[in-house]
Scaffold this motif. Structure first.
Motif, PDB file in Angstrom:
ATOM      1  N   LEU A  20       0.870  -1.189   0.000  1.00  0.00           N
ATOM      2  CA  LEU A  20       0.000   0.000   0.000  1.00  0.00           C
ATOM      3  C   LEU A  20       0.899   1.227   0.000  1.00  0.00           C
ATOM      4  N   ALA A  21       0.576   2.208  -0.822  1.00  0.00           N
ATOM      5  CA  ALA A  21       1.432   3.402  -0.873  1.00  0.00           C
ATOM      6  C   ALA A  21       0.598   4.676  -0.873  1.00  0.00           C
ATOM      7  N   HIS A  22       1.096   5.689  -0.179  1.00  0.00           N
ATOM      8  CA  HIS A  22       0.456   7.006  -0.215  1.00  0.00           C
ATOM      9  C   HIS A  22       0.984   7.771  -1.431  1.00  0.00           C
ATOM     10  N   TYR A  23       0.161   8.722  -1.917  1.00  0.00           N
ATOM     11  CA  TYR A  23       0.530   9.499  -3.107  1.00  0.00           C
ATOM     12  C   TYR A  23       1.814  10.305  -2.942  1.00  0.00           C
ATOM     13  N   TYR A  24       2.300  10.465  -1.717  1.00  0.00           N
ATOM     14  CA  TYR A  24       3.504  11.295  -1.522  1.00  0.00           C
ATOM     15  C   TYR A  24       4.809  10.500  -1.574  1.00  0.00           C
ATOM     16  N   VAL A  25       4.735   9.154  -1.610  1.00  0.00           N
ATOM     17  CA  VAL A  25       6.005   8.415  -1.632  1.00  0.00           C
ATOM     18  C   VAL A  25       6.637   8.541  -3.015  1.00  0.00           C
ATOM     19  N   ASP A  26       7.900   8.164  -3.089  1.00  0.00           N
ATOM     20  CA  ASP A  26       8.649   8.291  -4.336  1.00  0.00           C
ATOM     21  C   ASP A  26       7.955   7.542  -5.494  1.00  0.00           C
ATOM     22  N   ILE A 257       8.244  19.179  -0.573  1.00  0.00           N
ATOM     23  CA  ILE A 257       8.622  17.760  -0.493  1.00  0.00           C
ATOM     24  C   ILE A 257       8.517  17.302   0.968  1.00  0.00           C
ATOM     25  N   CYS A 258       7.883  16.154   1.202  1.00  0.00           N
ATOM     26  CA  CYS A 258       7.839  15.562   2.540  1.00  0.00           C
ATOM     27  C   CYS A 258       9.002  14.564   2.641  1.00  0.00           C
ATOM     28  N   VAL A 259      10.052  14.968   3.335  1.00  0.00           N
ATOM     29  CA  VAL A 259      11.261  14.115   3.390  1.00  0.00           C
ATOM     30  C   VAL A 259      10.964  12.773   4.058  1.00  0.00           C
ATOM     31  N   ASN A 260       9.997  12.763   4.954  1.00  0.00           N
ATOM     32  CA  ASN A 260       9.685  11.502   5.635  1.00  0.00           C
ATOM     33  C   ASN A 260       9.059  10.485   4.684  1.00  0.00           C
ATOM     34  N   MET A 261       8.158  10.927   3.842  1.00  0.00           N
ATOM     35  CA  MET A 261       7.554  10.026   2.848  1.00  0.00           C
ATOM     36  C   MET A 261       8.641   9.491   1.904  1.00  0.00           C
ATOM     37  N   LYS A 262       9.610  10.342   1.614  1.00  0.00           N
ATOM     38  CA  LYS A 262      10.644   9.953   0.630  1.00  0.00           C
ATOM     39  C   LYS A 262      11.690   9.006   1.234  1.00  0.00           C
ATOM     40  N   LYS A 263      11.569   8.735   2.533  1.00  0.00           N
ATOM     41  CA  LYS A 263      12.523   7.798   3.160  1.00  0.00           C
ATOM     42  C   LYS A 263      12.264   6.356   2.729  1.00  0.00           C
ATOM     43  N   ILE A 264      11.080   6.098   2.187  1.00  0.00           N
ATOM     44  CA  ILE A 264      10.764   4.729   1.746  1.00  0.00           C
ATOM     45  C   ILE A 264      11.406   4.504   0.371  1.00  0.00           C
TER      46      ILE A 264
END
Ligand code: 13P
Ligand code: SF4
Length: 302
Positions: A20-26, A257-264
């Motif tokens: 499952l992924a949120h729209y903000y992930v990479d 950019i949400c750096v936390n979302m991009k940690k995945i």
């Protein structure tokens, strides 16, 4: 196909897992996800999913909510430090103080909050369902936590209620200013402005549409306009472009950019699945108390 993606797909099949992924992930994660959505869709999905393992590509409060709603499943959050700062911006003491001061108050807790905080809430909401849910509550007094901006947006639509706000905020959305949006609008006068309600009120006021990430995508897809100014996190561009290859999307000059979302990352997804580690754990005490406002949200949002 990329070797890493092949490994993830093999592991997924072997272990009966879904991603499952949120729209903000990479974008690379959105490409391999089984389901992509906003926080309401993903939490609802977590109650329905038929798999042994849920790999949640988002931030901690999302993984926690999935675990609370579906405790028998293994929920993996591939990066345990992917956390939403707003989720920690209010505490139990403040909630107790407001309850003492205003006895008939509904504590409405944005899903962007820790499980410990949800324990003290009457109902949870997401940006997609907050208006419907708050409207349906019998209470006149509403203490809206933690996000002040979403709270103010909902309050502007419900003059019959008395709102008490808290000063929580999302640093990604508050970095979007009305000045930057107006500069873009001047450059692209035919564009429509689509705004996430975590943005400050003066940005929200400029919106042709204000809503959750999935609401923004739906609006842009149905609209006859060809150009849009998007006031939310940049990860949404992946789905916007996929659904609308002939439309153009502009973001306020300093990219939000949400750096936390991009940690995945793909590596972290592969490793979490392979080793079955980074499990989301919630104690029984917290789970039982936090489940009530989450279930009430799912009930009232129907
Ligand atoms: P959505 O509920 O629109 O997906 O928003 C989640 C979020 O974290 C916004 O910053
Ligand atoms: Fe939290 Fe903001 Fe990131 Fe959403 S965009 S997860 S509110 S920090």
């Amino acid at each position: 196909m990329n070797q890493l993606i092949k490994e993830i797909q093999t592991l997924k099949q072997e272990k009966n897992a879904v991603i499952l992924a949120h729209y903000y992930v990479d974008d690379s994660i959105q490409e391999i996800a089984d389901y992509i959505g906003d926080s309401y869709y993903l939490s609802k999905l977590a109650t329905e999913i038929d798999a042994d393992i849920i790999v949640f590509c988002g931030v901690s409060f999302m993984g926690e909510s999935a675990k609370i709603l579906n405790p028998k499943k293994v929920v993996l959050l591939p990066e345990e430090h992917a956390d939403c700062p707003m989720a920690h911006m209010v505490n139990k003491e403040k909630i107790e103080m407001i309850r003492r001061e205003y006895p008939d108050t509904a504590v409405v807790c944005y899903i962007n909050s820790t499980a410990e905080l949800k324990m003290y809430a009457d109902v949870c909401v997401t940006s997609a369902n907050a208006l419907k849910i708050v409207k349906a509550l019998p209470n006149k007094n509403i203490f809206f936590i933690p996000d002040e901006h979403l709270g103010r947006f909902i309050a502007s639509k419900l003059p019959e209620k008395y709102f008490i706000f808290h000063d929580g905020f999302c640093h990604v959305h508050t970095s979007i200013t009305a000045k930057k949006v107006l500069e873009l609008k001047k450059k692209y006068p035919d564009s429509e402005i689509l705004v996430h309600p975590e943005c400050p009120s003066d940005v929200v006021e400029l919106g042709n549409y204000v809503g959750s990430t999935s609401g923004i995508i739906e609006y842009a897809t149905k609209s006859e306009s060809k150009e849009f100014i998007i006031c939310t996190e940049m990860g949404i561009l992946y789905e916007l472009q996929k659904k609308n290859p002939n439309k153009t999307f502009y973001f306020p000059s300093e990219h939000p950019i949400c750096v936390n979302m991009k940690k995945i990352t793909l590596e972290k997804v592969r490793d979490a699945l392979w080793k079955e580690e980074k499990k989301v754990e919630v104690s029984d005490e917290i789970r039982e108390a936090a489940l009530k406002p989450l279930n009430r949200m799912l009930e009232l949002a129907k």
